[in-house]
Design a protein around this motif. Sequence first.
Motif, PDB file in Angstrom:
ATOM      1  N   ALA A 286      -1.716  31.256  28.829  1.00 15.70           N
ATOM      2  CA  ALA A 286      -2.750  30.253  28.588  1.00 15.70           C
ATOM      3  C   ALA A 286      -3.715  30.728  27.509  1.00 15.70           C
ATOM      4  O   ALA A 286      -4.062  31.910  27.453  1.00 15.70           O
ATOM      5  N   THR A 287      -4.157  29.809  26.658  1.00 18.30           N
ATOM      6  CA  THR A 287      -5.175  30.131  25.659  1.00 18.30           C
ATOM      7  C   THR A 287      -6.506  29.475  26.005  1.00 18.30           C
ATOM      8  O   THR A 287      -7.474  29.615  25.271  1.00 18.30           O
ATOM      9  N   SER A 288      -6.528  28.765  27.138  1.00 15.29           N
ATOM     10  CA  SER A 288      -7.741  28.098  27.606  1.00 15.29           C
ATOM     11  C   SER A 288      -7.722  28.091  29.138  1.00 15.29           C
ATOM     12  O   SER A 288      -6.662  27.899  29.740  1.00 15.29           O
ATOM     13  N   PRO A 289      -8.870  28.259  29.777  1.00 10.89           N
ATOM     14  CA  PRO A 289      -8.897  28.285  31.238  1.00 10.89           C
ATOM     15  C   PRO A 289      -8.522  26.950  31.886  1.00 10.89           C
ATOM     16  O   PRO A 289      -8.188  26.908  33.064  1.00 10.89           O
ATOM     17  N   ASP A 290      -8.547  25.862  31.124  1.00 14.06           N
ATOM     18  CA  ASP A 290      -8.185  24.563  31.696  1.00 14.06           C
ATOM     19  C   ASP A 290      -6.788  24.099  31.266  1.00 14.06           C
ATOM     20  O   ASP A 290      -6.428  22.938  31.457  1.00 14.06           O
ATOM     21  N   SER A 291      -5.988  25.007  30.718  1.00  6.50           N
ATOM     22  CA  SER A 291      -4.624  24.653  30.309  1.00  6.50           C
ATOM     23  C   SER A 291      -3.717  24.555  31.538  1.00  6.50           C
ATOM     24  O   SER A 291      -4.008  25.116  32.594  1.00  6.50           O
ATOM     25  N   PRO A 292      -2.596  23.840  31.422  1.00  9.48           N
ATOM     26  CA  PRO A 292      -1.650  23.751  32.533  1.00  9.48           C
ATOM     27  C   PRO A 292      -1.149  25.127  33.012  1.00  9.48           C
ATOM     28  O   PRO A 292      -0.969  25.328  34.216  1.00  9.48           O
ATOM     29  N   ILE A 293      -0.963  26.067  32.094  1.00 16.02           N
ATOM     30  CA  ILE A 293      -0.487  27.401  32.483  1.00 16.02           C
ATOM     31  C   ILE A 293      -1.563  28.157  33.261  1.00 16.02           C
ATOM     32  O   ILE A 293      -1.274  28.803  34.270  1.00 16.02           O
ATOM     33  N   ALA A 294      -2.811  28.070  32.827  1.00 14.56           N
ATOM     34  CA  ALA A 294      -3.902  28.730  33.554  1.00 14.56           C
ATOM     35  C   ALA A 294      -4.029  28.155  34.965  1.00 14.56           C
ATOM     36  O   ALA A 294      -4.219  28.898  35.937  1.00 14.56           O
ATOM     37  N   LYS A 295      -3.903  26.844  35.086  1.00 16.98           N
ATOM     38  CA  LYS A 295      -3.982  26.204  36.400  1.00 16.98           C
ATOM     39  C   LYS A 295      -2.801  26.618  37.282  1.00 16.98           C
ATOM     40  O   LYS A 295      -2.965  26.857  38.482  1.00 16.98           O
ATOM     41  N   PHE A 296      -1.619  26.709  36.693  1.00 17.61           N
ATOM     42  CA  PHE A 296      -0.431  27.139  37.430  1.00 17.61           C
ATOM     43  C   PHE A 296      -0.626  28.547  37.981  1.00 17.61           C
ATOM     44  O   PHE A 296      -0.384  28.808  39.156  1.00 17.61           O
ATOM     45  N   ILE A 297      -1.083  29.466  37.131  1.00 20.38           N
ATOM     46  CA  ILE A 297      -1.285  30.862  37.549  1.00 20.38           C
ATOM     47  C   ILE A 297      -2.375  30.953  38.610  1.00 20.38           C
ATOM     48  O   ILE A 297      -2.232  31.701  39.583  1.00 20.38           O
ATOM     49  N   ALA A 298      -3.445  30.174  38.463  1.00 24.65           N
ATOM     50  CA  ALA A 298      -4.523  30.200  39.462  1.00 24.65           C
ATOM     51  C   ALA A 298      -4.024  29.740  40.829  1.00 24.65           C
ATOM     52  O   ALA A 298      -4.433  30.267  41.863  1.00 24.65           O
ATOM     53  N   LYS A 299      -3.128  28.776  40.832  1.00 18.87           N
ATOM     54  CA  LYS A 299      -2.619  28.216  42.088  1.00 18.87           C
ATOM     55  C   LYS A 299      -1.465  29.019  42.680  1.00 18.87           C
ATOM     56  O   LYS A 299      -1.394  29.250  43.881  1.00 18.87           O
TER      57      LYS A 299
END
Length: 78
Positions: A57-70
């Motif tokens: 992710a290059t932004s905390p609100d990107s789909p990848i950042a959300k995936f990793i957080a979840k």
Amino acid sequence: MKKIEHLGIAVKDLKQSNELYKKLLGKAHYKIEEVVSENVKTSFFKVGANKIELLEATSPDSPIAKFIAKRGEGIHHV
């Protein structure tokens, strides 16, 4: 099914993951791309006729950042 085009793997740190996958696969990545519209930086490894795509992710609100957080790091898509 004869072939999987690629596996997409969500990672927290692309540089560190590139080193790990280089050791695991015995070869370095062949391409890095940034997809600004998706807020992601990717790295590709060739494995036979298939590819592994690491996604950071290059932004905390990107789909990848959300995936990793979840779900944590791991397979994102096939």
